[in-house]
Design an enzyme around this catalytic site. Structure first.
Site, short mmCIF file in Angstrom:
data_model
loop_
_atom_site.label_atom_id
_atom_site.label_comp_id
_atom_site.label_asym_id
_atom_site.label_seq_id
_atom_site.Cartn_x
_atom_site.Cartn_y
_atom_site.Cartn_z
N HIS A 22 0.89 -1.13 0.09
CA HIS A 22 -0.08 0.12 -0.10
C HIS A 22 0.84 1.33 -0.14
O HIS A 22 1.58 1.44 0.85
CB HIS A 22 -1.00 0.05 1.40
CG HIS A 22 -2.04 -1.06 1.11
ND1 HIS A 22 -2.45 -1.75 2.08
CD2 HIS A 22 -2.84 -1.43 -0.14
CE1 HIS A 22 -3.53 -2.39 1.60
NE2 HIS A 22 -3.85 -2.25 0.27
N GLU A 74 1.68 3.85 2.88
CA GLU A 74 2.18 3.21 4.32
C GLU A 74 3.90 3.38 4.19
O GLU A 74 4.38 2.43 4.57
CB GLU A 74 1.48 2.06 4.62
CG GLU A 74 0.09 1.98 4.36
CD GLU A 74 -0.45 0.64 4.62
OE1 GLU A 74 -0.22 -0.36 4.30
OE2 GLU A 74 -2.03 0.71 4.15
N ARG A 116 -2.93 4.94 -2.46
CA ARG A 116 -2.88 3.52 -1.85
C ARG A 116 -2.54 2.67 -2.86
O ARG A 116 -1.67 1.60 -2.70
CB ARG A 116 -4.11 3.30 -1.01
CG ARG A 116 -4.58 1.89 -0.84
CD ARG A 116 -5.78 1.71 -0.33
NE ARG A 116 -6.28 0.34 0.10
CZ ARG A 116 -6.31 -0.18 1.39
NH1 ARG A 116 -5.63 0.25 2.27
NH2 ARG A 116 -6.63 -1.67 1.46
N HIS A 159 2.32 -3.39 7.00
CA HIS A 159 1.04 -2.30 6.81
C HIS A 159 1.24 -1.35 7.73
O HIS A 159 1.80 -1.58 8.72
CB HIS A 159 -0.05 -3.00 6.55
CG HIS A 159 -0.18 -3.65 5.20
ND1 HIS A 159 -0.94 -3.34 4.30
CD2 HIS A 159 0.22 -5.05 4.74
CE1 HIS A 159 -0.92 -4.32 3.31
NE2 HIS A 159 -0.32 -5.12 3.68
N GLU A 211 0.31 -4.34 11.45
CA GLU A 211 -0.11 -2.95 10.93
C GLU A 211 0.66 -2.11 12.00
O GLU A 211 0.22 -2.20 13.26
CB GLU A 211 -1.74 -2.76 11.36
CG GLU A 211 -2.51 -3.48 10.28
CD GLU A 211 -2.85 -2.80 8.95
OE1 GLU A 211 -2.38 -1.78 8.86
OE2 GLU A 211 -3.47 -3.64 8.09
ZN ZN Z 1 -1.89 -1.49 4.02
#
Ligand code: ZN
Length: 412
Positions: free
Chosen positions: A170, A173, A226, A294, A369
């Site tokens: 992504h 990020e 993204r 992420h 994350e």
């Molecule tokens: Zn992500």
């Protein structure tokens, strides 16, 4: 002719313009009913000027939405009519971006006190491969816009079982390519005994930027992009972490090309995911661990995203995940939660981790994350890069030590 030149100049100006986010706010929405959640699903696909920074989750998790000031009044009225509670979480996104540090490093250097462009990351990888016999450069193919998808193999004792690590799927990020480059550097330079036994015990495949077109676009044009950059109807890009052939198109994705979570016209429609998956196929059976990075939210997610059923070695992976987040918290008391994707955030199918786990039954598979919990979101200040990376290394040590206790492998 003159009109044509004017038009061409205008096009160049438009295409190279850097998008500004002055006055863009991030609202945090708290939901109470499934009707409100369903309503947000509809809103996501129908209203302009909104960028969902978090997925549409289970009711107990708030939803962060960046709102273009042009649409703010309409947005607020619409959600208020549904009885949804909102609070401003980030006042002005552009102010955060202005404070974010991006530096162009010296030709072959790398640092972790600022963020770096794709060119800088790639030239650093090139230089490492030239100067370090433990590093092999890997190019798995080209992106839609013709950039290379580049990673490295780090191997001190060839022929070991493998670990695969990816970042930057992504584009916005930014903390994730920074984390993966940090890990490459740690593998090469760390003298810590616990980390060293893990570093020396595996062959490592690390890809800091798995969506290079998107990442370049976040640096050159639009910081909060993204997806990939493949054109689809009147919009660009598919969500590369909804595009893998693992229950593709089933959940947490959209069939609308303008959506942030558009899964693409088919599984592996994106050159980026199809090329990387082909490479992973060559090492898949040797993988003991697959880690995808992420941001944001401070979570350690386990397979799978399409179902909350506890499949494969769920109980053992949960135990390893708990050890990892406890290890992570030791240094700065940063709190993560661990669990199955579908249970702790939302159903989302077509992710890289799920595809790897499903295809190769890789014993350890996690999606991090990373920081934070929304106060800066994707625009994490550069002075948090190193603290974030230090705690991630701590978590990886704890993760692999727990894996060894479960006899998944033996560390030296
Ligand atoms: Zn992500």
């Amino acid at each position: 002719m003159k009109e044509l030149i004017v038009l061409l100049v205008f096009c160049v100006l438009v295409t190279t313009e850097v998008q500004k986010y002055d006055g863009f706010k991030v609202y945090r929405l708290s939901l109470n009913t499934t009707e409100q959640l369903d309503f947000l699903h509809t809103l996501r696909d129908s209203m302009e000027g909104l960028d969902f920074w978090t997925g549409l989750s289970i009711l107990s998790r708030p939803v962060d939405i960046m709102v273009d000031p042009k649409y703010e009044a309409e947005f607020l009225k619409t959600v208020k009519d549904q009885g949804i509670i909102t609070e401003v979480f980030i006042e002005n996104v552009q102010m955060l971006i202005d404070k974010e540090k991006v530096t162009s490093n010296s030709r072959s250097g790398m640092s972790w006190n600022s963020y770096h462009s794709l060119e800088d990351i790639y030239s650093w990888l090139d230089e490492l491969a030239k100067t370090n016999p433990s590093i092999t450069l890997i190019n798995v193919g080209s992106t839609y816009e013709g950039r290379q998808i580049k990673g490295v193999k780090v191997s001190f004792n060839p022929g070991k079982r493998s670990v695969f690590i990816e970042g930057g799927i992504h584009a916005r990020e930014w903390i994730t390519p920074a984390t993966v480059t940090y890990l490459i550097n740690e593998l090469l330079t760390s003298k810590d005994k616990s980390f060293r036994s893990i570093a020396d015990g595996f062959d490592w495949y690390l890809f800091p930027v798995t969506n290079p077109d998107g990442y370049a676009f976040t640096h050159n044009s639009s910081r909060l992009w993204r997806k990939t950059r493949t054109p689809y109807s009147n919009c660009f890009g598919a969500d590369p972490n909804r595009n893998w052939n693992a229950h593709w198109g089933v959940a947490g994705t959209s069939d609308k090309p303008c959506s942030e979570v558009y899964g693409g016209p088919a599984g592996f429609s994106e050159l980026e995911t199809s090329s990387l998956s082909k490479f992973i196929s060559t090492v898949g059976p040797s993988l003991d661990a697959y880690l995808a990075f992420h941001s944001y939210g401070q979570m350690l997610l386990m397979p799978y995203g399409h179902t909350s059923q506890h499949l494969d070695n769920y109980d053992e992976v949960l135990r390893i995940g708990k050890a990892a987040i406890n290890g992570l918290a030791k240094r700065y008391n940063t709190k993560y939660i661990v669990g199955n994707i579908a249970e702790i955030i939302y159903k989302a199918s077509g992710s890289s981790m799920d595809w790897v786990k499903m295809t190769y039954k890789t014993p350890i598979a996690f999606t991090y994350e990373l920081r934070d919990r929304g106060s800066s979101g994707f625009v994490l200040p550069a002075n948090q890069i190193i603290p974030n990376c230090l705690e991630v290394v701590d978590s990886i040590v704890a993760m692999f030590q727990e894996g060894e206790k479960l006899a998944y492998f033996t560390l030296s």
